[in-house]
Design a protein around this motif. Structure first.
Motif, PDB file in Angstrom:
ATOM      1  N   SER A  16       0.828  -1.203   0.000  1.00  0.00           N
ATOM      2  CA  SER A  16       0.000   0.000   0.000  1.00  0.00           C
ATOM      3  C   SER A  16       0.865   1.257   0.000  1.00  0.00           C
ATOM      4  N   ALA A  17       1.970   1.232   0.763  1.00  0.00           N
ATOM      5  CA  ALA A  17       2.870   2.386   0.803  1.00  0.00           C
ATOM      6  C   ALA A  17       3.567   2.580  -0.544  1.00  0.00           C
ATOM      7  N   VAL A  18       3.944   1.467  -1.187  1.00  0.00           N
ATOM      8  CA  VAL A  18       4.564   1.559  -2.521  1.00  0.00           C
ATOM      9  C   VAL A  18       3.584   2.177  -3.511  1.00  0.00           C
TER      10      VAL A  18
ATOM     11  N   ASP B  13      19.216  -4.781  15.658  1.00  0.00           N
ATOM     12  CA  ASP B  13      17.910  -4.148  15.484  1.00  0.00           C
ATOM     13  C   ASP B  13      18.083  -2.665  15.166  1.00  0.00           C
ATOM     14  N   SER B  14      17.227  -2.163  14.284  1.00  0.00           N
ATOM     15  CA  SER B  14      17.284  -0.743  13.928  1.00  0.00           C
ATOM     16  C   SER B  14      15.898  -0.283  13.514  1.00  0.00           C
ATOM     17  N   ARG B  15      15.722   1.030  13.459  1.00  0.00           N
ATOM     18  CA  ARG B  15      14.500   1.623  12.949  1.00  0.00           C
ATOM     19  C   ARG B  15      14.828   2.299  11.625  1.00  0.00           C
ATOM     20  N   ARG B  16      13.998   2.090  10.622  1.00  0.00           N
ATOM     21  CA  ARG B  16      14.275   2.633   9.299  1.00  0.00           C
ATOM     22  C   ARG B  16      13.131   3.530   8.834  1.00  0.00           C
ATOM     23  N   GLN B  17      13.502   4.597   8.167  1.00  0.00           N
ATOM     24  CA  GLN B  17      12.519   5.451   7.492  1.00  0.00           C
ATOM     25  C   GLN B  17      12.885   5.464   6.019  1.00  0.00           C
ATOM     26  N   THR B  18      11.953   5.035   5.170  1.00  0.00           N
ATOM     27  CA  THR B  18      12.277   4.804   3.770  1.00  0.00           C
ATOM     28  C   THR B  18      11.248   5.410   2.828  1.00  0.00           C
ATOM     29  N   GLU B  19      11.666   5.504   1.583  1.00  0.00           N
ATOM     30  CA  GLU B  19      10.758   5.771   0.478  1.00  0.00           C
ATOM     31  C   GLU B  19      10.663   4.463  -0.306  1.00  0.00           C
ATOM     32  N   PRO B  20       9.621   3.679  -0.077  1.00  0.00           N
ATOM     33  CA  PRO B  20       9.537   2.337  -0.693  1.00  0.00           C
ATOM     34  C   PRO B  20       9.340   2.439  -2.202  1.00  0.00           C
ATOM     35  N   TYR B  21      10.100   1.634  -2.934  1.00  0.00           N
ATOM     36  CA  TYR B  21      10.043   1.703  -4.398  1.00  0.00           C
ATOM     37  C   TYR B  21       9.290   0.515  -4.998  1.00  0.00           C
TER      38      TYR B  21
END
Length: 342
Positions: free
Chosen positions: A148-150, A167-175
């Motif tokens: 849905s985000a893509v 472990d990490s937190r990610r903020q992305t622009e999904p392609y």
């Protein structure tokens, strides 16, 4: 029935039943005149629904295949059945179930009433599949959130656990989502690292679409090919296995039992064939897939694959010889029959 939109929906629901409907029967069902039915049929045609009419005393209307895919109406049971099927396929990354299936699931679950969403979840939670995919299973809700985000071009936040357990937190622009047949991957621009990354979806948790829209960036390859970008990025991070294996079985038999991602086998005789390919999959996964072909085979290389298969064979032999009723090393007891169920 004076509400035209509601009447059109009811008419469409009737026409989606695979049969020919006499105009008089449709008029009776919807409590309108045959003239109103003819007008409503014209409205459906204007909306892209291919309704075919036949003349005569036994003539009527039938919805037929057209050149484009019009919207479909589903009853409760049909919607639940489709959602469960799509969830099952998406959750196990079955080969051939690609991003289009996940997008369809995302669209369907977006409009499902709460009562039907509950039925879908309850049915899935109460069902245990007999067989599972080779890759790690994925919560379909994670896939649909990402899809849905893509589609909506929304920035996506999620928790991620790397291969070494960090472990990490990610903020992305999904392609794009990419399916390899055994796993799902997300190709995305990592905003904190200011670079493109690929993420294994089975390591993603708590996906959250922020609602912040973005204009998709251009992939470094410049061609928009997410699958090609993924393949190149994986080849840079993983050493390939150059597999060379001879199977003592016909090529058709082996091909039907090997994932297509491992490449094509070459016939070397009526009862033999050879697989020479490069794979970035794990050593353990490749060895398991070769063993599951269920025929005699000989691994020529690479050395680490030969060594792993030798160790695997020894472990399996020890497991068989230590079973109940074994008569010593290498002995296998039992007929292999499945016990009856009550």
């Amino acid at each position: 029935m004076t509400d035209t939109p509601a009447r059109l929906l009811n008419l469409l629901s009737l026409l989606q039943t695979p049969r020919e409907w006499p105009g008089s029967e449709l008029a009776e069902r919807l409590d309108v005149t045959p003239r109103t039915i003819r007008r409503d049929i014209d409205r459906l045609r204007d909306l892209g629904y291919p309704v075919e009419a036949t003349r005569g005393s036994i003539g009527g209307y039938r919805l037929v295949a057209g050149s484009a895919m019009p919207p479909l109406l589903l009853d409760d049971e049909e919607a639940v059945a489709i959602a469960v099927g799509l969830r099952a396929g998406a959750g196990h990354a079955i080969e051939g179930v690609d991003e289009a299936s996940v997008r369809a699931l995302a669209k369907l679950e977006q409009v499902l009433p709460a009562r039907l969403r509950h039925r879908v979840s309850s049915l899935q939670n109460a069902t245990v599949p007999l067989t599972r995919g080779d890759g790690a299973t994925i919560d379909p809700r994670t896939l649909t959130a990402i899809a849905s985000a893509v589609t909506g071009r929304e920035r996506l936040r999620f928790a991620y656990r790397s291969g070494d357990g960090t472990d990490s937190r990610r903020q992305t622009e999904p392609y794009r989502l990419v399916s390899t047949g055994s796993r799902w991957y997300l190709v995305a621009y990592d905003m904190d690292r200011e670079d493109w990354r690929t993420f294994r979806v089975d390591r993603v948790s708590e996906p959250f679409a922020t609602g912040s829209r973005f204009t998709p960036r251009e992939l470094p390859t410049g061609d928009g090919d997410a699958a090609g970008f993924f393949a190149r990025s994986m080849s840079r991070t993983q050493s390939e296995l150059h597999i060379d294996v001879t199977f003592r079985a016909p090529a058709g038999f082996v091909t039907a039992r090997l994932p297509s991602t491992l490449g094509a086998v070459e016939p070397t005789g009526e009862q033999s064939c050879r697989l020479r390919t490069a794979s970035s999959d794990s050593l353990e996964w490749v060895a398991l897939r070769l063993a599951l072909v269920d025929c005699e085979f000989e691994a020529h290389g690479p050395a680490q694959l030969v060594e792993y298969l030798s160790g695997l064979g020894a472990r399996l032999s020890r497991a068989a010889s230590s079973g109940p009723g074994s008569s010593g090393p290498g002995a296998v007891s039992g007929s292999g029959a499945v016990p009856p169920t009550s």
